[in-house]
Design a protein around this motif. Structure first.
Motif, PDB file in Angstrom:
ATOM      1  N   LEU A 193       0.583  -1.152  -0.148  1.00 47.19           N
ATOM      2  CA  LEU A 193       0.103  -0.162   0.272  1.00 47.19           C
ATOM      3  C   LEU A 193       0.904   1.377  -0.094  1.00 47.19           C
ATOM      4  N   THR A 194       2.098   0.849   1.155  1.00 45.23           N
ATOM      5  CA  THR A 194       2.905   2.253   0.774  1.00 45.23           C
ATOM      6  C   THR A 194       4.363   2.856  -0.701  1.00 45.23           C
ATOM      7  N   ASP A 195       3.953   1.523  -1.350  1.00 51.46           N
ATOM      8  CA  ASP A 195       4.120   1.806  -2.841  1.00 51.46           C
ATOM      9  C   ASP A 195       3.580   2.305  -3.535  1.00 51.46           C
ATOM     10  N   LEU A 199       3.434   5.432  -6.018  1.00 55.27           N
ATOM     11  CA  LEU A 199       3.080   5.212  -8.024  1.00 55.27           C
ATOM     12  C   LEU A 199       1.550   6.296  -8.196  1.00 55.27           C
ATOM     13  N   LEU A 200       0.614   6.616  -7.060  1.00 60.13           N
ATOM     14  CA  LEU A 200      -0.458   7.086  -7.418  1.00 60.13           C
ATOM     15  C   LEU A 200       0.395   8.622  -7.707  1.00 60.13           C
ATOM     16  N   ARG A 201       1.185   9.183  -6.532  1.00 58.55           N
ATOM     17  CA  ARG A 201       1.564  10.596  -6.248  1.00 58.55           C
ATOM     18  C   ARG A 201       2.422  10.775  -8.073  1.00 58.55           C
ATOM     19  N   THR A 218      -4.049  -3.645 -12.441  1.00 53.67           N
ATOM     20  CA  THR A 218      -4.000  -2.606 -12.542  1.00 53.67           C
ATOM     21  C   THR A 218      -4.082  -1.306 -11.392  1.00 53.67           C
ATOM     22  N   VAL A 219      -3.560  -0.770 -11.830  1.00 56.36           N
ATOM     23  CA  VAL A 219      -3.843   1.245 -11.289  1.00 56.36           C
ATOM     24  C   VAL A 219      -5.018   0.953 -10.848  1.00 56.36           C
TER      25      VAL A 219
END
Length: 323
Positions: A193-195, A199-201, A218-219
């Motif tokens: 979840l941290t990764d 990634l979202l940022r 996938t995202v």
């Protein structure tokens, strides 16, 4: 929703004002002022990537030596930000030691000096025995000191009889996880979840792969578990002369902060001392927070004169803040 930044003031009301902010998704930390930082653990100090110094009075800068000792063999550079004289102050610290055995150390210290219009960047490298190197200048009339994909830090020059920086840290966006939706999708809480948040940022494509316990998603498939919120804003101001210009500019700078850490050095009854010593009173501290519409005001940096009655400072600041 949990706040993105983990915040901690060091040293209480009467010690050196130092604000430690951990950036959990990057395993790094930001330090606002470098007074006595011995209240931090070794691992916390080692995580400090960026130090924002208001000015170089001893109670705001003596901790540089502690930080230097901890990161002297670190590969990641240390970035130090401050008013226009900060490079000279760092250089003075470094000149106080002998560096004949460090030519193979990876240590690098970047220094960013803000004069109100531009930022001058210097570098000090272990391989050069920490001799000063001028890297260049950039325009920064908006006070932008650090721009990260996830947040930015701006500075405002105020007066404490000398230039003294206030700082504002603003997150680009808050990213939170809906735990109920996580369970519905059959996913478990874990380091991934941290990764994923990091990634979202970075604004990935919707088809960007995310590996969870050996399975590829996938995202786009994971966006149902994400809840976005307004980016958090944290402001820090200390050692501010009690002038109309300082107060008006500070109100505008910290406007809308979720948290404002602001000095409240004297009581209003001692306003003459506040003017002589270039500090704010508790009442003015409260006024700044109220007029700026901050959500939470944290009075800091009290004069030792009030060691027996800190509650008077707090009461005066909060009474004005809540009007």
């Amino acid at each position: 929703m949990k706040p993105g930044f983990h915040q901690r003031m060091l040293n209480g009301y009467f010690g050196d004002p130092c604000l430690f902010i951990r950036v959990p998704w990057e395993k790094r930390a930001l330090q606002f002022d470098l007074g006595d930082i011995t209240g931090l653990s070794a691992s916390e100090i080692y995580k400090i990537s960026d130090a924002f110094v208001s000015h170089a009075h001893i109670d705001h800068f003596i901790g540089f030596d502690v930080l230097l000792r901890m990161i002297v063999k670190r590969t990641a550079p240390l970035n130090v930000y401050g008013p226009s004289d900060i490079a000279a102050r760092v250089q003075g610290k470094l000149r106080g030691y002998t560096w004949n055995l460090i030519h193979d150390y990876p240590t690098k210290i970047n220094v960013f000096a803000f004069d109100g219009k531009k930022v001058t960047r210097s570098a000090f490298r272990a391989r050069n025995k920490f001799r000063k190197e001028i890297i260049g200048e950039t325009d920064a009339e908006d006070g932008l000191m650090l721009k990260d994909p996830a947040f930015r830090v701006n500075a405002l020059i105020l007066s404490h009889g000398i230039p003294c920086n206030a700082y504002s840290l603003t997150a680009a966006v808050g990213i939170n996880i809906d735990k109920d939706m996580l369970q519905r999708k059959g996913l478990k809480v874990g380091p991934w979840l941290t990764d994923f948040k990091k990634l979202l940022r970075e604004n990935p494509r919707s088809d960007h792969p995310v590996v969870i316990e050996g399975k590829i998603y996938t995202v786009g498939q994971l966006m149902e578990i994400v809840r976005f919120s307004k980016g958090q804003k944290i402001s820090y101001a200390t050692d501010v002369g009690i002038s109309r210009r300082n107060v008006d500019r500070l109100v505008d700078f910290v406007k809308g902060s979720d948290v404002l850490y602001c000095e409240a050095y004297f009581l209003e009854e001692d306003i003459h001392r506040a003017r002589e010593r270039f500090h704010l009173t508790a009442k003015v501290c409260g006024k700044i927070g109220r007029e700026a519409g901050v959500s939470k005001l944290v009075p800091i940096h009290f004069s030792p004169k009030y060691k027996d009655c800190p509650e008077r400072i707090i009461e005066e600041a909060m009474e004005e803040f809540k009007k």
